[in-house]
Design a protein around this motif. Structure first.
Motif, PDB file in Angstrom:
ATOM      1  N   MET A   1      29.426  -7.843  78.863  1.00 41.50           N
ATOM      2  CA  MET A   1      29.394  -8.676  77.815  1.00 41.50           C
ATOM      3  C   MET A   1      30.402  -8.768  76.747  1.00 41.50           C
ATOM      4  SD  MET A   1      25.696  -8.757  75.657  1.00 41.50           S
ATOM      5  CE  MET A   1      24.664  -9.792  76.530  1.00 41.50           C
ATOM      6  N   THR A   2      30.834 -10.037  76.560  1.00 42.32           N
ATOM      7  CA  THR A   2      31.992 -10.215  75.320  1.00 42.32           C
ATOM      8  C   THR A   2      31.376  -9.986  74.190  1.00 42.32           C
ATOM      9  OG1 THR A   2      31.459 -12.446  75.458  1.00 42.32           O
ATOM     10  CG2 THR A   2      33.036 -11.452  77.171  1.00 42.32           C
ATOM     11  N   LEU A   3      32.399  -9.789  73.364  1.00 42.39           N
ATOM     12  CA  LEU A   3      32.293  -9.811  71.844  1.00 42.39           C
ATOM     13  C   LEU A   3      31.655 -11.209  71.377  1.00 42.39           C
ATOM     14  CD1 LEU A   3      32.142  -8.694  69.097  1.00 42.39           C
ATOM     15  CD2 LEU A   3      34.365  -9.442  68.573  1.00 42.39           C
ATOM     16  N   PHE A   4      32.142 -12.295  71.868  1.00 43.04           N
ATOM     17  CA  PHE A   4      31.765 -13.844  71.769  1.00 43.04           C
ATOM     18  C   PHE A   4      30.187 -13.910  72.075  1.00 43.04           C
ATOM     19  CE2 PHE A   4      30.978 -18.024  73.061  1.00 43.04           C
ATOM     20  CZ  PHE A   4      31.193 -18.742  72.116  1.00 43.04           C
ATOM     21  N   SER A   5      29.730 -13.388  73.404  1.00 37.34           N
ATOM     22  CA  SER A   5      28.293 -13.497  73.783  1.00 37.34           C
ATOM     23  C   SER A   5      27.390 -12.641  72.896  1.00 37.34           C
ATOM     24  CB  SER A   5      28.207 -13.211  75.339  1.00 37.34           C
ATOM     25  OG  SER A   5      28.753 -11.892  75.635  1.00 37.34           O
ATOM     26  N   ILE A   6      27.773 -11.381  72.547  1.00 45.67           N
ATOM     27  CA  ILE A   6      27.130 -10.433  71.657  1.00 45.67           C
ATOM     28  C   ILE A   6      26.556 -11.305  70.295  1.00 45.67           C
ATOM     29  CG2 ILE A   6      27.009  -8.250  70.332  1.00 45.67           C
ATOM     30  CD1 ILE A   6      28.761  -7.277  72.550  1.00 45.67           C
ATOM     31  N   ILE A   7      27.789 -11.920  69.432  1.00 45.74           N
ATOM     32  CA  ILE A   7      27.645 -12.593  68.519  1.00 45.74           C
ATOM     33  C   ILE A   7      26.733 -13.599  68.527  1.00 45.74           C
ATOM     34  CG2 ILE A   7      28.831 -13.907  66.724  1.00 45.74           C
ATOM     35  CD1 ILE A   7      31.241 -11.921  66.836  1.00 45.74           C
ATOM     36  N   GLN A   8      27.114 -14.454  69.669  1.00 49.45           N
ATOM     37  CA  GLN A   8      26.230 -15.625  69.992  1.00 49.45           C
ATOM     38  C   GLN A   8      24.594 -15.075  69.998  1.00 49.45           C
ATOM     39  OE1 GLN A   8      26.924 -17.766  73.374  1.00 49.45           O
ATOM     40  NE2 GLN A   8      27.272 -19.732  72.328  1.00 49.45           N
ATOM     41  N   PHE A   9      24.391 -14.287  70.815  1.00 52.04           N
ATOM     42  CA  PHE A   9      23.219 -13.796  71.128  1.00 52.04           C
ATOM     43  C   PHE A   9      22.183 -13.251  69.761  1.00 52.04           C
ATOM     44  CE2 PHE A   9      19.912 -10.621  72.116  1.00 52.04           C
ATOM     45  CZ  PHE A   9      19.104 -11.257  72.763  1.00 52.04           C
ATOM     46  N   LEU A  10      23.110 -12.560  68.745  1.00 56.89           N
ATOM     47  CA  LEU A  10      22.536 -11.965  67.423  1.00 56.89           C
ATOM     48  C   LEU A  10      22.350 -13.081  66.790  1.00 56.89           C
ATOM     49  CD1 LEU A  10      22.145  -9.438  66.010  1.00 56.89           C
ATOM     50  CD2 LEU A  10      24.506  -9.528  64.981  1.00 56.89           C
ATOM     51  N   ASN A  11      23.210 -14.154  66.771  1.00 55.92           N
ATOM     52  CA  ASN A  11      22.614 -15.426  65.677  1.00 55.92           C
ATOM     53  C   ASN A  11      21.528 -15.862  66.208  1.00 55.92           C
ATOM     54  OD1 ASN A  11      24.963 -14.651  64.359  1.00 55.92           O
ATOM     55  ND2 ASN A  11      26.249 -16.383  64.888  1.00 55.92           N
ATOM     56  N   PHE A  12      21.381 -16.195  67.599  1.00 56.72           N
ATOM     57  CA  PHE A  12      20.270 -16.338  68.414  1.00 56.72           C
ATOM     58  C   PHE A  12      18.887 -15.801  68.060  1.00 56.72           C
ATOM     59  CE2 PHE A  12      17.176 -15.861  71.902  1.00 56.72           C
ATOM     60  CZ  PHE A  12      16.657 -17.302  71.973  1.00 56.72           C
ATOM     61  N   VAL A  13      18.942 -14.539  67.991  1.00 54.43           N
ATOM     62  CA  VAL A  13      17.771 -13.722  67.404  1.00 54.43           C
ATOM     63  C   VAL A  13      17.547 -13.970  65.855  1.00 54.43           C
ATOM     64  CG1 VAL A  13      17.194 -11.382  67.151  1.00 54.43           C
ATOM     65  CG2 VAL A  13      18.219 -12.005  69.315  1.00 54.43           C
ATOM     66  N   ILE A  14      18.463 -14.060  65.157  1.00 51.01           N
ATOM     67  CA  ILE A  14      18.248 -14.118  63.772  1.00 51.01           C
ATOM     68  C   ILE A  14      17.618 -15.510  63.298  1.00 51.01           C
ATOM     69  CG2 ILE A  14      19.616 -14.622  61.477  1.00 51.01           C
ATOM     70  CD1 ILE A  14      21.451 -12.412  62.639  1.00 51.01           C
ATOM     71  N   PHE A  15      18.370 -16.572  64.187  1.00 51.44           N
ATOM     72  CA  PHE A  15      17.725 -17.768  63.812  1.00 51.44           C
ATOM     73  C   PHE A  15      16.288 -17.964  64.305  1.00 51.44           C
ATOM     74  CE2 PHE A  15      22.298 -19.514  63.463  1.00 51.44           C
ATOM     75  CZ  PHE A  15      22.092 -19.768  62.247  1.00 51.44           C
ATOM     76  N   ILE A  16      16.026 -17.416  65.451  1.00 49.08           N
ATOM     77  CA  ILE A  16      14.673 -17.645  66.021  1.00 49.08           C
ATOM     78  C   ILE A  16      13.826 -16.928  64.901  1.00 49.08           C
ATOM     79  CG2 ILE A  16      13.151 -16.970  67.867  1.00 49.08           C
ATOM     80  CD1 ILE A  16      15.286 -19.490  68.493  1.00 49.08           C
ATOM     81  N   PHE A  17      14.130 -15.605  64.669  1.00 49.77           N
ATOM     82  CA  PHE A  17      13.370 -14.923  63.661  1.00 49.77           C
ATOM     83  C   PHE A  17      13.152 -15.470  62.350  1.00 49.77           C
ATOM     84  CE2 PHE A  17      13.070 -11.935  60.065  1.00 49.77           C
ATOM     85  CZ  PHE A  17      11.950 -11.168  60.649  1.00 49.77           C
ATOM     86  N   LEU A  18      13.828 -16.312  61.918  1.00 48.42           N
ATOM     87  CA  LEU A  18      13.786 -16.800  60.628  1.00 48.42           C
ATOM     88  C   LEU A  18      12.896 -18.286  60.825  1.00 48.42           C
ATOM     89  CD1 LEU A  18      17.623 -16.870  59.129  1.00 48.42           C
ATOM     90  CD2 LEU A  18      15.536 -15.510  58.524  1.00 48.42           C
ATOM     91  N   SER A  19      12.949 -18.790  62.052  1.00 47.40           N
ATOM     92  CA  SER A  19      12.468 -19.878  62.306  1.00 47.40           C
ATOM     93  C   SER A  19      10.885 -19.645  62.177  1.00 47.40           C
ATOM     94  CB  SER A  19      12.842 -20.437  63.852  1.00 47.40           C
ATOM     95  OG  SER A  19      11.927 -21.479  63.911  1.00 47.40           O
ATOM     96  N   PHE A  20      10.559 -18.478  63.098  1.00 49.61           N
ATOM     97  CA  PHE A  20       9.241 -18.131  63.059  1.00 49.61           C
ATOM     98  C   PHE A  20       8.542 -17.802  61.770  1.00 49.61           C
ATOM     99  CE2 PHE A  20       9.735 -17.030  67.641  1.00 49.61           C
ATOM    100  CZ  PHE A  20       9.186 -18.089  68.143  1.00 49.61           C
ATOM    101  N   ILE A  21       9.307 -17.125  60.921  1.00 44.99           N
ATOM    102  CA  ILE A  21       8.810 -16.661  59.428  1.00 44.99           C
ATOM    103  C   ILE A  21       8.646 -18.119  58.681  1.00 44.99           C
ATOM    104  CG2 ILE A  21       9.785 -15.984  57.142  1.00 44.99           C
ATOM    105  CD1 ILE A  21      11.166 -13.995  58.957  1.00 44.99           C
TER     106      ILE A  21
END
Length: 134
Positions: free
Chosen positions: A1-21
């Motif tokens: 897993m590259t740094l690019f994909s880790i950051i992309q996935f972390l952003n995905f998790v943050i945005f999904i969490f914020l969306s659900f809130i």
């Protein structure tokens, strides 16, 4: 897993969490509202509508999933997110952001401790993704 994909996935998790809130608040949730709505000493600055909150929730959901569904426009959307969250960090010079004048409310304290650092991360990480995707 590259740094690019880790950051992309972390952003995905943050945005999904914020969306659900935001969906939670739109459908009647009350938890943490005193911490997330800008206020002054006399009360809240504004009361968001249900429709507005749902729109924000859908935008956050879109921000989370767009890298996985929109291949051709991803680079420009990263740039847009860099600008949007960078502007949120700067704020409106009164209630939100690093240059806010009202600093002694519950929201202002939460803004300084949580929201500004989160927006700095989202802005910088999207700039990183914009630079290194091309």
């Amino acid at each position: 897993m590259t740094l690019f994909s880790i950051i992309q996935f972390l952003n995905f998790v943050i945005f999904i969490f914020l969306s659900f809130i935001h969906f939670y608040w739109a459908f009647g949730g009350k938890r943490a509202l005193d911490c997330v709505l800008p206020s002054q000493l006399s009360g809240k600055v504004f009361k968001p509508s249900v429709l507005g909150t749902i729109c924000v929730a859908f935008f956050l959901l879109f921000f989370g999933v767009f890298p996985y569904i929109l291949v051709g426009y991803v680079n420009y959307l990263y740039l847009l997110l860099f600008v949007l969250f960078g502007l949120r960090v700067i704020g409106d010079f009164k209630y939100v952001g690093i240059f806010k004048k009202i600093t002694n409310t519950t929201f202002a304290i939460c803004d300084k401790k949580y929201f500004i650092p989160l927006c700095i991360y989202l802005s910088v990480s999207n700039l990183f993704l914009f630079i290194f995707i091309g």
